[in-house]
Design a protein around this motif. Sequence first.
Motif, mmCIF file in Angstrom:
data_model
loop_
_atom_site.group_PDB
_atom_site.id
_atom_site.type_symbol
_atom_site.label_atom_id
_atom_site.label_comp_id
_atom_site.label_asym_id
_atom_site.label_seq_id
_atom_site.Cartn_x
_atom_site.Cartn_y
_atom_site.Cartn_z
ATOM 1 N N SER A 201 0.241 -3.490 4.159
ATOM 2 C CA SER A 201 -0.384 -2.179 3.994
ATOM 3 C C SER A 201 -0.996 -1.746 5.321
ATOM 4 O O SER A 201 -1.968 -2.343 5.794
ATOM 5 C CB SER A 201 -1.459 -2.289 2.912
ATOM 6 N N ASP A 202 -0.386 -0.726 5.912
ATOM 7 C CA ASP A 202 -0.868 -0.204 7.191
ATOM 8 C C ASP A 202 -1.964 0.817 6.879
ATOM 9 O O ASP A 202 -1.686 1.923 6.440
ATOM 10 C CB ASP A 202 0.309 0.426 7.940
ATOM 11 N N GLU A 203 -3.217 0.398 7.107
ATOM 12 C CA GLU A 203 -4.370 1.234 6.748
ATOM 13 C C GLU A 203 -5.075 1.775 7.992
ATOM 14 O O GLU A 203 -6.296 1.931 8.027
ATOM 15 C CB GLU A 203 -5.302 0.439 5.814
ATOM 16 N N THR A 204 -4.256 2.091 8.986
ATOM 17 C CA THR A 204 -4.764 2.658 10.237
ATOM 18 C C THR A 204 -5.656 3.875 9.998
ATOM 19 O O THR A 204 -6.619 4.091 10.717
ATOM 20 C CB THR A 204 -3.548 3.037 11.127
ATOM 21 N N TYR A 205 -5.334 4.690 8.978
ATOM 22 C CA TYR A 205 -6.097 5.927 8.708
ATOM 23 C C TYR A 205 -7.045 5.759 7.518
ATOM 24 O O TYR A 205 -7.371 6.735 6.849
ATOM 25 C CB TYR A 205 -5.133 7.102 8.480
ATOM 26 N N GLU A 206 -7.476 4.542 7.245
ATOM 27 C CA GLU A 206 -8.289 4.266 6.036
ATOM 28 C C GLU A 206 -9.519 5.165 5.918
ATOM 29 O O GLU A 206 -9.938 5.503 4.817
ATOM 30 C CB GLU A 206 -8.721 2.794 6.003
ATOM 31 N N ARG A 207 -10.103 5.559 7.039
ATOM 32 C CA ARG A 207 -11.316 6.375 6.965
ATOM 33 C C ARG A 207 -11.003 7.868 6.863
ATOM 34 O O ARG A 207 -11.880 8.670 6.571
ATOM 35 C CB ARG A 207 -12.193 6.102 8.190
ATOM 36 N N PHE A 208 -9.763 8.240 7.143
ATOM 37 C CA PHE A 208 -9.400 9.667 7.180
ATOM 38 C C PHE A 208 -8.832 10.095 5.825
ATOM 39 O O PHE A 208 -7.646 10.356 5.683
ATOM 40 C CB PHE A 208 -8.396 9.932 8.309
ATOM 41 N N VAL A 209 -9.702 10.098 4.819
ATOM 42 C CA VAL A 209 -9.313 10.525 3.472
ATOM 43 C C VAL A 209 -10.248 11.663 3.102
ATOM 44 O O VAL A 209 -11.463 11.519 3.218
ATOM 45 C CB VAL A 209 -9.449 9.363 2.462
ATOM 46 N N PHE A 210 -9.661 12.793 2.663
ATOM 47 C CA PHE A 210 -10.460 14.005 2.485
ATOM 48 C C PHE A 210 -10.740 14.294 1.010
ATOM 49 O O PHE A 210 -10.231 13.618 0.127
ATOM 50 C CB PHE A 210 -9.747 15.195 3.146
ATOM 51 N N ASP A 211 -11.529 15.352 0.784
ATOM 52 C CA ASP A 211 -11.833 15.854 -0.556
ATOM 53 C C ASP A 211 -12.535 14.809 -1.423
ATOM 54 O O ASP A 211 -12.406 14.827 -2.653
ATOM 55 C CB ASP A 211 -10.536 16.328 -1.270
ATOM 56 N N GLY A 212 -13.230 13.880 -0.792
ATOM 57 C CA GLY A 212 -13.999 12.899 -1.552
ATOM 58 C C GLY A 212 -13.167 11.853 -2.275
ATOM 59 O O GLY A 212 -13.700 11.033 -3.024
ATOM 60 N N GLU A 213 -11.835 11.864 -2.080
ATOM 61 C CA GLU A 213 -10.996 10.855 -2.738
ATOM 62 C C GLU A 213 -11.213 9.507 -2.032
ATOM 63 O O GLU A 213 -11.216 9.431 -0.812
ATOM 64 C CB GLU A 213 -9.513 11.266 -2.645
ATOM 65 N N GLY A 214 -11.402 8.449 -2.793
ATOM 66 C CA GLY A 214 -11.588 7.131 -2.171
ATOM 67 C C GLY A 214 -10.271 6.596 -1.630
ATOM 68 O O GLY A 214 -9.196 7.002 -2.066
ATOM 69 N N HIS A 215 -10.375 5.685 -0.682
ATOM 70 C CA HIS A 215 -9.168 5.065 -0.128
ATOM 71 C C HIS A 215 -8.818 3.825 -0.952
ATOM 72 O O HIS A 215 -9.668 2.952 -1.164
ATOM 73 C CB HIS A 215 -9.425 4.684 1.333
ATOM 74 N N ALA A 216 -7.570 3.744 -1.410
ATOM 75 C CA ALA A 216 -7.115 2.558 -2.145
ATOM 76 C C ALA A 216 -6.607 1.536 -1.129
ATOM 77 O O ALA A 216 -5.589 1.758 -0.480
ATOM 78 C CB ALA A 216 -6.015 2.949 -3.130
ATOM 79 N N SER A 217 -7.336 0.426 -1.006
ATOM 80 C CA SER A 217 -6.989 -0.582 0.004
ATOM 81 C C SER A 217 -6.455 -1.844 -0.661
ATOM 82 O O SER A 217 -6.954 -2.244 -1.723
ATOM 83 C CB SER A 217 -8.245 -0.937 0.811
ATOM 84 N N VAL A 218 -5.508 -2.509 0.011
ATOM 85 C CA VAL A 218 -5.066 -3.806 -0.529
ATOM 86 C C VAL A 218 -6.187 -4.834 -0.479
ATOM 87 O O VAL A 218 -6.123 -5.852 -1.181
ATOM 88 C CB VAL A 218 -3.820 -4.385 0.182
ATOM 89 N N ALA A 219 -7.214 -4.558 0.336
ATOM 90 C CA ALA A 219 -8.345 -5.493 0.380
ATOM 91 C C ALA A 219 -8.967 -5.655 -1.009
ATOM 92 O O ALA A 219 -9.461 -6.726 -1.356
ATOM 93 C CB ALA A 219 -9.396 -4.997 1.369
ATOM 94 N N TYR A 225 -4.221 -11.173 -5.615
ATOM 95 C CA TYR A 225 -2.855 -11.372 -5.105
ATOM 96 C C TYR A 225 -2.905 -11.900 -3.668
ATOM 97 O O TYR A 225 -2.347 -11.301 -2.746
ATOM 98 C CB TYR A 225 -2.082 -10.050 -5.148
ATOM 99 N N PRO A 226 -3.582 -13.045 -3.467
ATOM 100 C CA PRO A 226 -3.840 -13.495 -2.096
ATOM 101 C C PRO A 226 -2.574 -13.880 -1.320
ATOM 102 O O PRO A 226 -2.582 -13.843 -0.089
ATOM 103 C CB PRO A 226 -4.740 -14.730 -2.291
ATOM 104 N N ASP A 227 -1.498 -14.243 -2.038
ATOM 105 C CA ASP A 227 -0.285 -14.647 -1.314
ATOM 106 C C ASP A 227 0.654 -13.480 -1.058
ATOM 107 O O ASP A 227 1.703 -13.635 -0.435
ATOM 108 C CB ASP A 227 0.475 -15.708 -2.132
ATOM 109 N N THR A 228 0.309 -12.305 -1.582
ATOM 110 C CA THR A 228 1.232 -11.170 -1.527
ATOM 111 C C THR A 228 0.850 -10.148 -0.469
ATOM 112 O O THR A 228 1.717 -9.607 0.217
ATOM 113 C CB THR A 228 1.282 -10.469 -2.914
ATOM 114 N N VAL A 229 -0.453 -9.862 -0.358
ATOM 115 C CA VAL A 229 -0.838 -8.695 0.452
ATOM 116 C C VAL A 229 -1.322 -9.066 1.852
ATOM 117 O O VAL A 229 -1.963 -10.098 2.058
ATOM 118 C CB VAL A 229 -1.918 -7.824 -0.246
ATOM 119 N N ILE A 230 -0.990 -8.178 2.787
ATOM 120 C CA ILE A 230 -1.421 -8.289 4.183
ATOM 121 C C ILE A 230 -1.934 -6.911 4.587
ATOM 122 O O ILE A 230 -1.242 -5.906 4.377
ATOM 123 C CB ILE A 230 -0.237 -8.692 5.083
ATOM 124 N N LEU A 231 -3.138 -6.858 5.136
ATOM 125 C CA LEU A 231 -3.713 -5.584 5.566
ATOM 126 C C LEU A 231 -3.602 -5.473 7.087
ATOM 127 O O LEU A 231 -3.926 -6.416 7.806
ATOM 128 C CB LEU A 231 -5.178 -5.501 5.138
#
Length: 392
Positions: A201-219, A225-231
């Motif tokens: 999951s490329d979350e380079t723009y994690e902070r750039f989310v508008f209109d009050g919508e939260g960012h869904a992070s693999v974190a 799912y510790p063996d599946t996801v990489i941030l």
Amino acid sequence: MNLAHRLGQLGESATLAVSRKAKELAARGVEVVDLSAGEPDFDSPAVAVEAVRRALAEGKTRYTAAAGLPELRAELARRYGAERGAPWTADQVVVTVGAKAALMELALALVGDGDEVVVPTPYWVSIPAQIRLAGGRPVDVPCSARDAFRLRAEPVLAALTPRTRGVILNSPCNPTGGVLGADDLETVVAACAERGVWVVSDETYERFVFDGEGHASVAAVAARYPDTVILVGSFSKTYAMTGWRLGYLLGPPPVVKAVTAIQSHATSNPTTFAMYGALAAMRDAEGGVVAMIREFEHRRDLVAAALDAMPGVQCRPPAGAFYAFPRVADLYADGCRGSVEMASLLLEKARVAVVPGIAFGNDDHLRISFACSRERLDEGLSRIGEAFAAMG
Ligand code: PMP
Ligand code: GLU
């Protein structure tokens, strides 16, 4: 000269190529409005600059461990743990030469010859290029402009085959600003975990989310799912530190070990004193980050409205990142049959640099960065409007 077979059709990154052309024109005295670059026009945080000065004065000029400065790795692990409940420890973090290097090293570590990697489209230009360089095959999954380019789980799941090794998500997305909701993320990750397919999951723009919508992070799902996801993350955009070349990844120990081994042969650690600056930015630059993102949201509104009002152009306000991705295909005509010709025309006739959509896998669109001052944006948009009106 015989170049390596793996190069295939590889050319220069289109985003960097357009920025280079704009800079060359400017150096020749042509007054260009550069809306191509994906880099904030803000200064890097003063606390980061000061921390680097101090680090240099204190002689922090030697190698660190290949995976980066221990304090910075610990701070990254702490932050994703505290803010999103991620289980990653400091030794599950690699600091890299930008998110770009993190993604390249992951491709080398995870993608074998002929492996399929699912990539939602439009995609950031380097993602399929890196998969191909590693010998793999990107499998495009189109996102729809009518759906504001939201990333949906269903088409991603439909693209999984027995040859799929991984999925690369990018939310908010460069170039569309489309985002992925928490439910869709959960569905994709659960299905991939079941099949033994990794999710980067490329979350380079994690902070750039508008209109009050939260960012869904693999974190937030990494504990389950510790063996599946990489941030993958970056200091470039959040802290306006593009030229510092600092990014990172967090993930399962075997992946971290493999990436660290690759990095130990490819680059060694990222620049030591720069990492001290990044640490200071993480600890003390939050106020500036919040103010910058508020400004980007204002610009987003201005740019999307101005573009959408132009005859023949459709542009929904992007939900995140800092690019507008207007559809301009209705303006295509003789002599301007696609996004490359359209971008060239805008550069030559209007002296505005934008990136052709085809670089991101969609020829009907252009990418317009709003990471520049409102004044330059206004000037660029009015020139684009005039050029389009002259075509119609
Ligand atoms: N991912 C995306 C989606 C990007 O737009 C970029 C370009 N900034 C990167 C990764 C790489 O960022 P950097 O190498 O500057 O950290
Ligand atoms: N990611 C930014 C962009 O898309 C910077 C250029 C690049 O690294 O390709 O414009």
